[in-house]
Scaffold this motif. Structure first.
Motif, short mmCIF file in Angstrom:
data_model
loop_
_atom_site.label_atom_id
_atom_site.label_comp_id
_atom_site.label_asym_id
_atom_site.label_seq_id
_atom_site.Cartn_x
_atom_site.Cartn_y
_atom_site.Cartn_z
N ASP A 1 -37.40 41.94 -95.81
CA ASP A 1 -36.77 40.68 -96.20
C ASP A 1 -37.35 39.57 -95.32
N GLU A 2 -37.89 38.52 -95.93
CA GLU A 2 -38.59 37.47 -95.19
C GLU A 2 -37.64 36.71 -94.26
N VAL A 3 -36.45 36.42 -94.72
CA VAL A 3 -35.51 35.66 -93.89
C VAL A 3 -35.12 36.48 -92.67
N THR A 4 -34.81 37.75 -92.88
CA THR A 4 -34.45 38.63 -91.75
C THR A 4 -35.62 38.80 -90.80
N LEU A 5 -36.86 38.91 -91.37
CA LEU A 5 -38.05 39.07 -90.52
C LEU A 5 -38.27 37.82 -89.68
N ASP A 6 -38.04 36.63 -90.24
CA ASP A 6 -38.15 35.40 -89.46
C ASP A 6 -37.15 35.38 -88.31
N CYS A 7 -35.96 35.90 -88.57
CA CYS A 7 -34.94 35.96 -87.52
C CYS A 7 -35.38 36.88 -86.39
N LEU A 8 -35.95 38.05 -86.75
CA LEU A 8 -36.41 39.00 -85.73
C LEU A 8 -37.56 38.42 -84.91
N GLU A 9 -38.51 37.79 -85.57
CA GLU A 9 -39.67 37.24 -84.86
C GLU A 9 -39.26 36.08 -83.97
N SER A 10 -38.33 35.29 -84.41
CA SER A 10 -37.85 34.18 -83.58
C SER A 10 -37.15 34.71 -82.33
N ALA A 11 -36.37 35.77 -82.51
CA ALA A 11 -35.69 36.36 -81.35
C ALA A 11 -36.69 36.96 -80.38
N MET A 12 -37.75 37.58 -80.90
CA MET A 12 -38.79 38.15 -80.03
C MET A 12 -39.52 37.06 -79.27
N ALA A 13 -39.77 35.92 -79.93
CA ALA A 13 -40.44 34.81 -79.25
C ALA A 13 -39.54 34.23 -78.16
N GLU A 14 -38.24 34.12 -78.42
CA GLU A 14 -37.30 33.59 -77.43
C GLU A 14 -37.23 34.50 -76.21
N GLN A 15 -37.37 35.80 -76.41
CA GLN A 15 -37.32 36.74 -75.29
C GLN A 15 -38.67 36.89 -74.60
N GLY A 16 -39.69 36.15 -75.04
CA GLY A 16 -41.01 36.21 -74.40
C GLY A 16 -41.77 37.50 -74.67
N ILE A 17 -41.54 38.08 -75.80
CA ILE A 17 -42.22 39.33 -76.16
C ILE A 17 -43.59 38.98 -76.74
N THR A 18 -44.63 39.45 -76.09
CA THR A 18 -46.00 39.21 -76.55
C THR A 18 -46.58 40.49 -77.17
N GLN A 19 -47.81 40.35 -77.69
CA GLN A 19 -48.45 41.50 -78.31
C GLN A 19 -48.75 42.59 -77.27
N GLU A 20 -49.06 42.18 -76.06
CA GLU A 20 -49.30 43.17 -75.00
C GLU A 20 -48.06 44.00 -74.72
N LYS A 21 -46.91 43.35 -74.70
CA LYS A 21 -45.66 44.08 -74.47
C LYS A 21 -45.34 45.01 -75.64
N ILE A 22 -45.68 44.55 -76.84
CA ILE A 22 -45.43 45.40 -78.01
C ILE A 22 -46.28 46.67 -77.94
N GLU A 23 -47.57 46.49 -77.61
CA GLU A 23 -48.45 47.66 -77.51
C GLU A 23 -48.02 48.57 -76.38
N GLU A 24 -47.59 47.99 -75.28
CA GLU A 24 -47.12 48.81 -74.16
C GLU A 24 -45.88 49.59 -74.54
N ALA A 25 -45.00 48.95 -75.29
CA ALA A 25 -43.78 49.67 -75.73
C ALA A 25 -44.12 50.77 -76.72
N ARG A 26 -45.10 50.54 -77.57
CA ARG A 26 -45.47 51.59 -78.53
C ARG A 26 -46.04 52.82 -77.81
N GLY A 27 -46.80 52.57 -76.73
CA GLY A 27 -47.42 53.70 -76.02
C GLY A 27 -46.57 54.30 -74.94
N ALA A 28 -45.36 53.83 -74.76
CA ALA A 28 -44.51 54.34 -73.68
C ALA A 28 -44.18 55.82 -73.91
N THR A 29 -43.84 56.17 -75.14
CA THR A 29 -43.47 57.56 -75.41
C THR A 29 -44.64 58.51 -75.18
#
Length: 508
Positions: free
Chosen positions: A179-207
């Motif tokens: 859902d585009e509206v819900t996705l915009d909400c999630l991305e806005s929240a990630m930007a407010e929390q300072g989540i970058t692509q590096e953090k995303i990749e690091e979180a994916r590889g944590a497991t």
């Protein structure tokens, strides 16, 4: 409510729907089921049946058993009915809000799936874990984002939901949101929390990093890497299903079994094929995974594969493997045929080789004899063994006193004494002229015979004398101090003149 045949008939159409549409369809069917059940309860026949049951209970001896349900089932059932008051009553009685069923599904998960906006605040106020995970590591935020429930997504984010939580497939909530509206909400929240692509990749590889740490600890302790875990799966099964390339390479490097099976008879290649891990499929096949391995249900990795890309890769690898095996079998059968025929054919080959070598030697001797014959014709241009030309030898022969009798063709002349008068010892020809040597071995034997017949006490300084003796015979040595017999030279036989043509008739 639709009957069972109708439900079975609509299954193909439901499978083509997107995830939110399937959820809405299920909710609609559930509402129809509850409505039909409520109508059945209101009917007189239903009340009559209920009265009959009560009468039978009264007539019984009092040893009846009451059906009870666990608290988790009661809580989940109340949450599924969106009954906030009953949920609040259960929680007030001391039931934990984090109780789950056999799939790890909590009441908060269920409310986020069903969009029960009135029950979710009750559960969160009671201390429900906002990041609770089910058996596939889905959080309530995963469920709300997948279904596109914007209000619940906003509420969960306000209550501290983890935006970088990954499920067993490595997907985050925003990965599953359509859902585009819900996705915009999630991305806005990630930007407010300072989540970058590096953090995303690091979180994916944590497991995977945690898994690699565990593998290294097991290797250092000398533990077995193929110990079965949940459902009989090994570490290699888990790495193959999740696409953990580095973990799988580390396991294979330390001899993890590539043919281990879980409770369903699946090998790691089955898991990689089922979950669409192309790189893991290639890695496992390169280390010898069985492309035709079968599970308990006789399923090969190709049978459980649903991804077209992975399916094409499996077919390609299978064709390559079959081609290599055919080539190997052909080479092996060819070696077996060669080995079986060695005893019968090897001796023939050796006999033929010996005869060919003998013929080759004979031809070489004949060619060398011809060369010697031609060399004798060029005596005027060649040097003797003492490096004197024919002109010098002829000059010496002119200055030396003539012998009492000229030597015969093929005889050897030996000079004795330091005086001017030389004693000549004729040496008979080793063979008549018509038996002169014609090949190199014969020339060598002729020379050896001449050495044997040479007197041993000669004067090394005296000249042997003699120039070209004519024809095939002995050429005098040069007095080189070695006492060697004269050189043997072979001249070509005189060529006979061609026969004159005879007239066969008077016409010529």
């Amino acid at each position: 409510m639709a009957e069972h045949p109708e439900l079975v008939a609509e299954m193909p159409a439901v499978a083509r729907l997107s995830t939110p549409e399937r959820l809405k369809h299920a909710q609609k069917r559930r509402a129809q089921q509850l409505k039909k059940w409520a109508q059945a309860e209101k009917e007189p026949q239903g009340s009559k049946v209920g009265a009959d049951r009560k009468k039978r209970r009264r007539k019984s001896d009092g040893n009846t058993k009451r059906v009870t349900f666990p608290a988790s089932v009661q809580l989940l059932e109340a949450a599924a009915r969106h009954d906030a008051e009953e949920v609040r009553h259960f929680l007030a009685s001391g039931i934990s809000p984090d109780l789950c069923n056999e799939d790890g599904l909590t009441a908060l998960h269920q409310c986020c799936i069903d969009d029960a906006g009135a029950v979710v605040p009750v559960l969160l106020d009671a201390g429900a874990d906002v990041n609770a995970r089910d058996s596939e590591l889905w959080t309530p935020l995963h469920a709300a984002a997948t279904c596109g429930h914007l209000r619940l997504v906003q509420l969960l984010i306000q209550r501290g939901a983890d935006l970088l939580a990954t499920n067993s497939d490595g997907n985050m909530p925003y990965d599953l949101c359509e859902d585009e509206v819900t996705l915009d909400c999630l991305e806005s929240a990630m930007a407010e929390q300072g989540i970058t692509q590096e953090k995303i990749e690091e979180a994916r590889g944590a497991t995977e990093r945690e898994m690699m740490v565990e593998i290294r600890q097991l290797v250092e302790a000398g533990a077995d890497l193929d110990v079965p875990r949940g459902h009989g799966a090994t570490l290699l099964h888990i790495a193959a299903a999740n696409g953990y390339m580095e973990a799988a390479e580390l396991l294979l490097e330390h001899r993890a079994s590539i043919g281990s099976r879980d409770e369903d008879g699946w090998q790691p290649l089955h898991a990689a094929a089922c979950w669409g891990q192309v790189q893991l499929v290639e890695l496992l096949v390169a280390h010898g995974a069985d492309l035709n391995g079968k599970s308990v249900l006789d399923e090969t990795p190709l049978d459980v594969c649903g991804d077209e890309e992975v399916r094409a890769k499996l077919l390609e690898l299978k064709h390559k493997h079959e081609a290599v095996m055919r080539s190997h079998h052909r080479h092996k059968s060819l070696l077996q045929r060669r080995t079986s025929s060695t005893g019968s054919r090897g001796k023939v080959v050796r006999r033929v080789s010996v005869s060919e070598r003998s013929s080759l030697y004979r031809r070489e001797h004949e060619r060398e004899a011809i060369v010697w014959q031609r060399a004798a014709r060029r005596d005027s241009a060649d040097d003797d063994d003492d490096h004197q030309t024919d002109a010098e030898l002829q000059h010496r022969a002119a200055t030396d006193p003539p012998a009492s009798s000229p030597p015969r063709n093929g005889s050897a002349l030996c000079a004795h004494g330091p005086g001017t008068g030389a004693t000549v010892h004729p040496v008979p020809d080793p063979a008549p002229r018509h038996h002169l040597p014609a090949t190199l071995p014969d020339l060598k034997r002729h020379r050896a015979a001449t050495k044997l017949q040479h007197p041993p006490g000669g004067d090394p300084a005296a000249p042997i004398g003699g120039g070209d003796t004519g024809g095939t015979g002995v050429t005098g040595g040069a007095g080189d101090g070695t006492g060697e017999p004269p050189l043997l030279k072979l001249t070509a036989p005189a060529e006979e003149p061609p026969a004159q043509k005879q007239r066969c008739c008077k016409v010529m």
